[in-house]
Enzyme design. Sequence first.
Site, PDB file in Angstrom:
ATOM      1  N   ARG A   1       0.930   8.604  31.341  1.00 29.65           N
ATOM      2  CA  ARG A   1       2.280   8.065  31.130  1.00 29.65           C
ATOM      3  C   ARG A   1       3.135   9.115  30.426  1.00 29.65           C
ATOM      4  NH1 ARG A   1       1.914   5.000  34.528  1.00 29.65           N
ATOM      5  NH2 ARG A   1       1.981   2.737  34.534  1.00 29.65           N
TER       6      ARG A   1
ATOM      7  N   GLU B   1      11.575   8.253  33.589  1.00 29.71           N
ATOM      8  CA  GLU B   1      11.597   8.291  35.067  1.00 29.71           C
ATOM      9  C   GLU B   1      12.638   7.328  35.627  1.00 29.71           C
ATOM     10  OE1 GLU B   1       7.590   7.486  36.332  1.00 29.71           O
ATOM     11  OE2 GLU B   1       6.814   9.035  35.014  1.00 29.71           O
TER      12      GLU B   1
ATOM     13  N   HIS C   1       5.845  11.323  40.186  1.00 27.10           N
ATOM     14  CA  HIS C   1       4.917  10.192  39.948  1.00 27.10           C
ATOM     15  C   HIS C   1       4.231   9.750  41.253  1.00 27.10           C
ATOM     16  CE1 HIS C   1       4.079   6.684  36.964  1.00 27.10           C
ATOM     17  NE2 HIS C   1       3.056   6.876  37.778  1.00 27.10           N
TER      18      HIS C   1
HETATM   19  O1  A2R Z   1      -9.446   4.470  23.151  1.00 21.81           O
HETATM   20  P1  A2R Z   1     -10.438   3.753  24.021  1.00 21.81           P
HETATM   21  O2  A2R Z   1     -11.847   3.912  23.527  1.00 21.81           O
HETATM   22  O3  A2R Z   1      -9.991   2.358  24.327  1.00 21.81           O
HETATM   23  O4  A2R Z   1     -10.408   4.573  25.426  1.00 21.81           O
HETATM   24  C1  A2R Z   1      -9.318   4.460  26.350  1.00 21.81           C
HETATM   25  C2  A2R Z   1      -8.289   5.586  26.176  1.00 21.81           C
HETATM   26  N1  A2R Z   1      -7.251   5.237  25.218  1.00 21.81           N
HETATM   27  C3  A2R Z   1      -6.981   5.934  24.108  1.00 21.81           C
HETATM   28  N2  A2R Z   1      -7.525   7.050  23.598  1.00 21.81           N
HETATM   29  C4  A2R Z   1      -7.057   7.509  22.424  1.00 21.81           C
HETATM   30  N3  A2R Z   1      -6.048   6.928  21.727  1.00 21.81           N
HETATM   31  C5  A2R Z   1      -5.462   5.807  22.203  1.00 21.81           C
HETATM   32  N4  A2R Z   1      -4.475   5.227  21.515  1.00 21.81           N
HETATM   33  C6  A2R Z   1      -5.917   5.259  23.443  1.00 21.81           C
HETATM   34  N5  A2R Z   1      -5.590   4.184  24.195  1.00 21.81           N
HETATM   35  C7  A2R Z   1      -6.393   4.190  25.262  1.00 21.81           C
HETATM   36  O5  A2R Z   1      -7.689   5.737  27.474  1.00 21.81           O
HETATM   37  C8  A2R Z   1      -9.813   4.708  27.766  1.00 21.81           C
HETATM   38  O6  A2R Z   1     -10.885   5.606  27.789  1.00 21.81           O
HETATM   39  C9  A2R Z   1      -8.644   5.374  28.481  1.00 21.81           C
HETATM   40  C10 A2R Z   1      -7.975   4.462  29.485  1.00 21.81           C
HETATM   41  O7  A2R Z   1      -8.892   4.194  30.472  1.00 21.81           O
HETATM   42  P2  A2R Z   1      -8.827   2.910  31.411  1.00 21.81           P
HETATM   43  O8  A2R Z   1      -8.434   1.719  30.617  1.00 21.81           O
HETATM   44  O9  A2R Z   1     -10.111   2.852  32.184  1.00 21.81           O
HETATM   45  O10 A2R Z   1      -7.613   3.183  32.375  1.00 21.81           O
HETATM   46  P3  A2R Z   1      -7.567   4.041  33.722  1.00 21.81           P
HETATM   47  O11 A2R Z   1      -7.847   3.164  34.894  1.00 21.81           O
HETATM   48  O12 A2R Z   1      -8.389   5.273  33.571  1.00 21.81           O
HETATM   49  O13 A2R Z   1      -6.018   4.407  33.737  1.00 21.81           O
HETATM   50  C11 A2R Z   1      -5.428   5.160  32.665  1.00 21.81           C
HETATM   51  C12 A2R Z   1      -3.937   5.267  32.800  1.00 21.81           C
HETATM   52  C13 A2R Z   1      -3.196   3.950  33.111  1.00 21.81           C
HETATM   53  O14 A2R Z   1      -3.034   3.150  31.974  1.00 21.81           O
HETATM   54  C14 A2R Z   1      -1.865   4.454  33.637  1.00 21.81           C
HETATM   55  O15 A2R Z   1      -1.019   4.767  32.568  1.00 21.81           O
HETATM   56  C15 A2R Z   1      -2.261   5.710  34.378  1.00 21.81           C
HETATM   57  O16 A2R Z   1      -3.565   6.088  33.884  1.00 21.81           O
HETATM   58  O17 A2R Z   1      -2.365   5.424  35.735  1.00 21.81           O
END
Ligand code: A2R
Length: 315
Positions: free
Chosen positions: A234, A263, A281
Amino acid sequence: MSTDAGPAVIILPALNAAVKAGLAGRCRLMELEAADIRNLPTGVVEAVRAVVCVGSFDRADMDRLPNLELIASFGVGYDGIDIRHATARGIVVTNTPDVVTEEVADAAIGLLINCVRGFTKAETWLRAGHWEQEKSYPLSTLTLRGRSVGIFGLGRIGKAIARRVEAFGLPVAYHNRRAVDDVSYRYCPSLIELARSVDTLIAVVPGGASTDGVIGAEVFKALGDRGVFINVGRGTTVDEEALIAALGGGTIAAAGLDVFAREPVVSPALLALANVTVLPHIAAATVDTRAAVSQLVVDNVMQWFEERCALSPVV
Ligand code: A2R
């Protein structure tokens, strides 16, 4: 407004024809701008049971719909939906993970390679007829060889990127809020520590309060002057002013961006830089993947109405 039978569903205009076609005839579809929700007459507001949107739906609009059961969002990111508020109201929110994972990971790698090797510029040079006149294109000052890669956000997409990076023979480290059990990549407990220990940073974290502007001047300084920054998560996660300063002043070497803070407006100062590769994007934007995402939105809505069980709820 459609007069189809079935549960009343608001669909926002950003949704594509495949989602509309998949729901038409099975739901009473109402294609509305968000502003129109504020003017829905009594009797109609009470009938609405689901909203289909793309990543965001206003909390106040949620509250205008007293019998809302489901918000089905198109795409993985849902940072424009107040999940806590929806949950407190008993509204289920769904997104479309997994079906975009490999496509976005491919795009991240493509962006990285283009960023270090400058293929877009080389092609523009050839098409402009320079090859015949100048005989050879200048050597690339950057390479993928010898790099070490940090992934900020080792979730579904982050892991798919990591597998590809491993196949290129490069070491992988990562930062999440929690270490991941089923991987052997080096974990860094902070983003700054990750940036210090690698020269290539790939961001694929969700947007939202916890990531807003966290990739800033300190991170770029830590990445160093060989540093390459790629973002397929993002745009809001980046302090764009700091990125522009880092690219312009040689704090880092290059960046490849598929996402931006505002965007579809992209900062002219960013576009003026030669060491940034920009895409509109499109990381998940192929016909096949778009069809799979559309189908998952339709399936989430219909499974909810038929079995009270959404396929991919946000947890
Ligand atoms: O922090 P964790 O342990 O919940 O790991 C998640 C990490 N994450 C963060 N890491 C560090 N600081 C943060 N504040 C934080 N918030 C989230 O990002 C997790 O490993 C990762 C997100 O992975 P997923 O939920 O599996 O999402 P996915 O399918 O990989 O998509 C990621 C993003 C979407 O949200 C859209 O913005 C874009 O890619 O398409």
